[in-house]
Structure formats: C-alpha cells, structure tokens
Design a protein around this motif. Structure first.
Motif, PDB file in Angstrom:
ATOM      1  N   ALA A 277       4.754   1.945 -12.612  1.00 47.01           N
ATOM      2  CA  ALA A 277       3.647   2.900 -12.651  1.00 47.01           C
ATOM      3  C   ALA A 277       4.168   4.328 -12.622  1.00 47.01           C
ATOM      4  CB  ALA A 277       2.714   2.656 -11.462  1.00 47.01           C
ATOM      5  N   TYR A 278       5.161   4.591 -11.769  1.00 51.10           N
ATOM      6  CA  TYR A 278       5.750   5.928 -11.684  1.00 51.10           C
ATOM      7  C   TYR A 278       6.384   6.327 -13.002  1.00 51.10           C
ATOM      8  CZ  TYR A 278       9.446   9.321 -10.956  1.00 51.10           C
ATOM      9  OH  TYR A 278      10.282  10.390 -11.088  1.00 51.10           O
ATOM     10  N   THR A 279       7.107   5.402 -13.624  1.00 50.29           N
ATOM     11  CA  THR A 279       7.784   5.700 -14.885  1.00 50.29           C
ATOM     12  C   THR A 279       6.774   6.071 -15.964  1.00 50.29           C
ATOM     13  OG1 THR A 279       9.607   4.220 -14.342  1.00 50.29           O
ATOM     14  CG2 THR A 279       9.312   4.757 -16.659  1.00 50.29           C
ATOM     15  N   THR A 280       5.655   5.368 -15.989  1.00 51.96           N
ATOM     16  CA  THR A 280       4.609   5.693 -16.963  1.00 51.96           C
ATOM     17  C   THR A 280       4.101   7.114 -16.756  1.00 51.96           C
ATOM     18  OG1 THR A 280       3.946   3.369 -17.044  1.00 51.96           O
ATOM     19  CG2 THR A 280       2.361   4.998 -17.859  1.00 51.96           C
ATOM     20  N   VAL A 281       3.936   7.514 -15.496  1.00 53.65           N
ATOM     21  CA  VAL A 281       3.449   8.857 -15.179  1.00 53.65           C
ATOM     22  C   VAL A 281       4.459   9.917 -15.595  1.00 53.65           C
ATOM     23  CG1 VAL A 281       2.902  10.435 -13.277  1.00 53.65           C
ATOM     24  CG2 VAL A 281       1.928   8.130 -13.315  1.00 53.65           C
ATOM     25  N   PHE A 282       5.730   9.743 -15.190  1.00 50.93           N
ATOM     26  CA  PHE A 282       6.685  10.816 -15.454  1.00 50.93           C
ATOM     27  C   PHE A 282       7.002  10.924 -16.937  1.00 50.93           C
ATOM     28  CE2 PHE A 282      10.627   8.145 -15.449  1.00 50.93           C
ATOM     29  CZ  PHE A 282      11.410   8.869 -16.343  1.00 50.93           C
TER      30      PHE A 282
ATOM     31  N   ASN B  31       0.854  -1.175   0.000  1.00 46.98           N
ATOM     32  CA  ASN B  31       0.000   0.000   0.000  1.00 46.98           C
ATOM     33  C   ASN B  31       0.900   1.239   0.000  1.00 46.98           C
ATOM     34  OD1 ASN B  31       0.779   0.551   2.719  1.00 46.98           O
ATOM     35  ND2 ASN B  31      -0.879  -0.761   3.487  1.00 46.98           N
ATOM     36  N   LEU B  32       0.300   2.409  -0.075  1.00 38.51           N
ATOM     37  CA  LEU B  32       1.090   3.633  -0.190  1.00 38.51           C
ATOM     38  C   LEU B  32       2.010   3.822   1.013  1.00 38.51           C
ATOM     39  CD1 LEU B  32       1.902   6.296  -1.463  1.00 38.51           C
ATOM     40  CD2 LEU B  32      -0.204   7.329  -0.539  1.00 38.51           C
ATOM     41  N   ALA B  33       1.499   3.587   2.224  1.00 37.90           N
ATOM     42  CA  ALA B  33       2.316   3.784   3.425  1.00 37.90           C
ATOM     43  C   ALA B  33       3.521   2.851   3.427  1.00 37.90           C
ATOM     44  CB  ALA B  33       1.469   3.571   4.679  1.00 37.90           C
TER      45      ALA B  33
ATOM     46  N   HIS C 240       0.176  10.142  -6.400  1.00 32.10           N
ATOM     47  CA  HIS C 240      -0.680   9.284  -7.234  1.00 32.10           C
ATOM     48  C   HIS C 240      -1.113   8.047  -6.449  1.00 32.10           C
ATOM     49  CE1 HIS C 240       0.046  11.558 -10.948  1.00 32.10           C
ATOM     50  NE2 HIS C 240       1.269  11.723 -10.489  1.00 32.10           N
ATOM     51  N   PRO C 241      -1.919   8.249  -5.410  1.00 30.05           N
ATOM     52  CA  PRO C 241      -2.345   7.102  -4.580  1.00 30.05           C
ATOM     53  C   PRO C 241      -3.161   6.081  -5.360  1.00 30.05           C
ATOM     54  CG  PRO C 241      -3.600   9.078  -4.038  1.00 30.05           C
ATOM     55  CD  PRO C 241      -2.490   9.523  -4.930  1.00 30.05           C
ATOM     56  N   GLU C 242      -3.715   6.487  -6.492  1.00 27.05           N
ATOM     57  CA  GLU C 242      -4.517   5.553  -7.285  1.00 27.05           C
ATOM     58  C   GLU C 242      -3.682   4.361  -7.780  1.00 27.05           C
ATOM     59  OE1 GLU C 242      -2.787   8.522 -10.199  1.00 27.05           O
ATOM     60  OE2 GLU C 242      -3.721   8.605  -8.215  1.00 27.05           O
ATOM     61  N   ILE C 243      -2.371   4.554  -7.855  1.00 28.93           N
ATOM     62  CA  ILE C 243      -1.485   3.465  -8.270  1.00 28.93           C
ATOM     63  C   ILE C 243      -1.631   2.267  -7.328  1.00 28.93           C
ATOM     64  CG2 ILE C 243       0.964   2.794  -8.336  1.00 28.93           C
ATOM     65  CD1 ILE C 243       1.551   5.578  -9.481  1.00 28.93           C
ATOM     66  N   PHE C 244      -1.936   2.547  -6.059  1.00 31.51           N
ATOM     67  CA  PHE C 244      -1.987   1.497  -5.054  1.00 31.51           C
ATOM     68  C   PHE C 244      -3.398   0.971  -4.826  1.00 31.51           C
ATOM     69  CE2 PHE C 244       1.552   4.300  -4.332  1.00 31.51           C
ATOM     70  CZ  PHE C 244       2.606   3.425  -4.130  1.00 31.51           C
ATOM     71  N   ASP C 245      -4.363   1.510  -5.565  1.00 27.96           N
ATOM     72  CA  ASP C 245      -5.750   1.122  -5.355  1.00 27.96           C
ATOM     73  C   ASP C 245      -6.218   0.031  -6.299  1.00 27.96           C
ATOM     74  OD1 ASP C 245      -5.951   2.991  -3.374  1.00 27.96           O
ATOM     75  OD2 ASP C 245      -6.755   4.564  -4.676  1.00 27.96           O
ATOM     76  N   ALA C 246      -5.344  -0.394  -7.214  1.00 30.51           N
ATOM     77  CA  ALA C 246      -5.753  -1.423  -8.171  1.00 30.51           C
ATOM     78  C   ALA C 246      -6.100  -2.702  -7.424  1.00 30.51           C
ATOM     79  CB  ALA C 246      -4.630  -1.689  -9.172  1.00 30.51           C
TER      80      ALA C 246
END
Length: 231
Positions: free
Chosen positions: A164-169, A77-79, A214-220
């Motif tokens: 996921a981060y790489t796709t965003v940046f 998760n994000l934390a 981008h917390p949505e990355i962890f909501d999948a």
C-alpha cells in the motif's frame, strides 16, 4: 512410519512455499481466512501437510492459526504496524552492520543491479519483489542465533502494508527510496558500516512516518467468509 513422516514433511514444506508466495504477492489480503481443506485441495496434498504448512507460516508471522477454527492471514492496525517498524528501525540496521564486512564485491554488484532495476521499473509488484530481494540479500552472510529470523518475520508481517505504501509513494512521484538504495550500496562498497546503518534506519523510518499519514490503509474491512468458509 518414518517414511510417511518424511513424505509429509516434504509436502508440507512445498505447500508452505507455494502459499507463502501467494500471501506475499497479495493473493490473500490481510484478514483472509485460509481453510486447511482448501489448502490441501489447491496444492494436491493431504490435510496433514496442509496443517504443517499453516503452522510453518504462522511461525514466520504470515498467518494466525486458531485451534479448531482455522487460519487467517495476519493483519495489523496502525499502532501495531508502527511498533513493528520501530523495532525494524533498531534491529535491521544492526543486522546490516554485521553483514557489511562479509559481503563480497560480487554480491554488492548484484545489489547495485537490483537498485537500478527497481528504479527502471514502473510496476508495483516488480518493485516489491526486487526491494525484498535487495534488502534480504544484504543479510545473508552473518551467522546469527535469532536476529535474521526475527527480521524476516517482521518483514513478512508488514508486507501487505509495504504494498500500500509503495502504491502511494509511486503515485506521488517520490524517488527517495531509490536514492537511499544507492546510498546503501555506496556505503557497502566502502565498507562503511556506520553510514549503511544510518541510511537504512532513515529508510525504514520514512516508510513508518508515511504509513502513519495514511491511516485509511488500515481501515479496509477484512474479507467476509464464503459459504465454504462458514461450514
């Protein structure tokens, strides 16, 4: 008996290498169930090497094995991801510092080539492969008791979220990662361990902060078990 153990060990190492590559490539997303018998069937091995492979990957942080139940690709998760990145911000620059005086000019030339190749590539998977090679190649020379293995485990656990981060940046046209790679190479050429440490810590911190945006990355949702999984 000894020959059987050696053969099983060799097969387990092979299966682990193939499964590791698949997990790091995103073939098995976080939360995916991996059944021991499926691993054995796919990789042409018996269940003993398949079990050994999963245990090895668990020690590397890539899967979580639950006794009498199965194995799942590690998810965060994000934390949890933020905590791992904060640990990386402190440990990884130290590992780089230990390697700075040991890297040869030829090795640094190789890192420079990787940095330029990453910058030229438009493909996310190519970038991820080269980025992993770039950073882990910086850490190969210093003999450590546990630091190198710890850093590798942290890298493995965060790999899907780096994707996921790489796709965003990349979609935002952010070039800062490339700039930082070149700064690290320059510091290595000068033998400037302080600067190499500083740039790497900033490099890791920036990824952590961007992931937090981008917390949505962890909501999948985790993949649902198939009929075969449910057996």
């Amino acid at each position: 008996m000894t020959t059987d153990l050696i053969m099983h060990g060799s097969a387990g190492t092979r299966v682990a290498a193939e499964l590791r590559d698949a997990i790091l490539a995103g073939t098995y997303p976080p939360g995916t169930r991996i059944r021991q018998e499926d691993v054995a069937g796919r990789h042409g091995a018996s269940r003993v090497p398949a079990r050994e492979a999963l245990r090895l990957l668990e020690s590397e942080g890539l899967v979580k094995v639950v006794a009498n139940t199965g194995a799942w690709v590690t998810s965060l998760n994000l934390a949890e991801c933020e905590e791992i990145y904060q640990i990386r911000e402190r440990l990884e620059p130290l590992l780089l510092r230990l390697n700075v005086p040991l890297l040869t000019p030829e090795q640094i030339d190789g890192l420079d080539a990787l940095a330029h190749e990453m910058e030229r590539s438009d493909d996310v998977e190519t970038f991820l492969r080269l980025d992993r090679e770039f950073h882990l190649s910086c850490y190969t020379e210093a003999a450590t008791t546990m630091l190198h293995d710890t850093v590798l485990r942290l890298w493995n656990r965060t790999q899907p979220y780096r994707r996921a981060y790489t796709t965003v940046f990349r979609s935002a046209g952010d070039r800062s990662a490339h700039h930082e790679h070149h700064l690290i190479v320059s510091a290595l050429r000068r033998g400037d361990a302080d600067e190499a440490e500083r740039v790497l810590a900033s490099h890791i911190r920036r990824t952590r902060l961007e992931l937090a945006r981008h917390p949505e990355i962890f909501d999948a949702p985790a993949p649902q078990p198939t009929r075969a999984d449910a057996r």
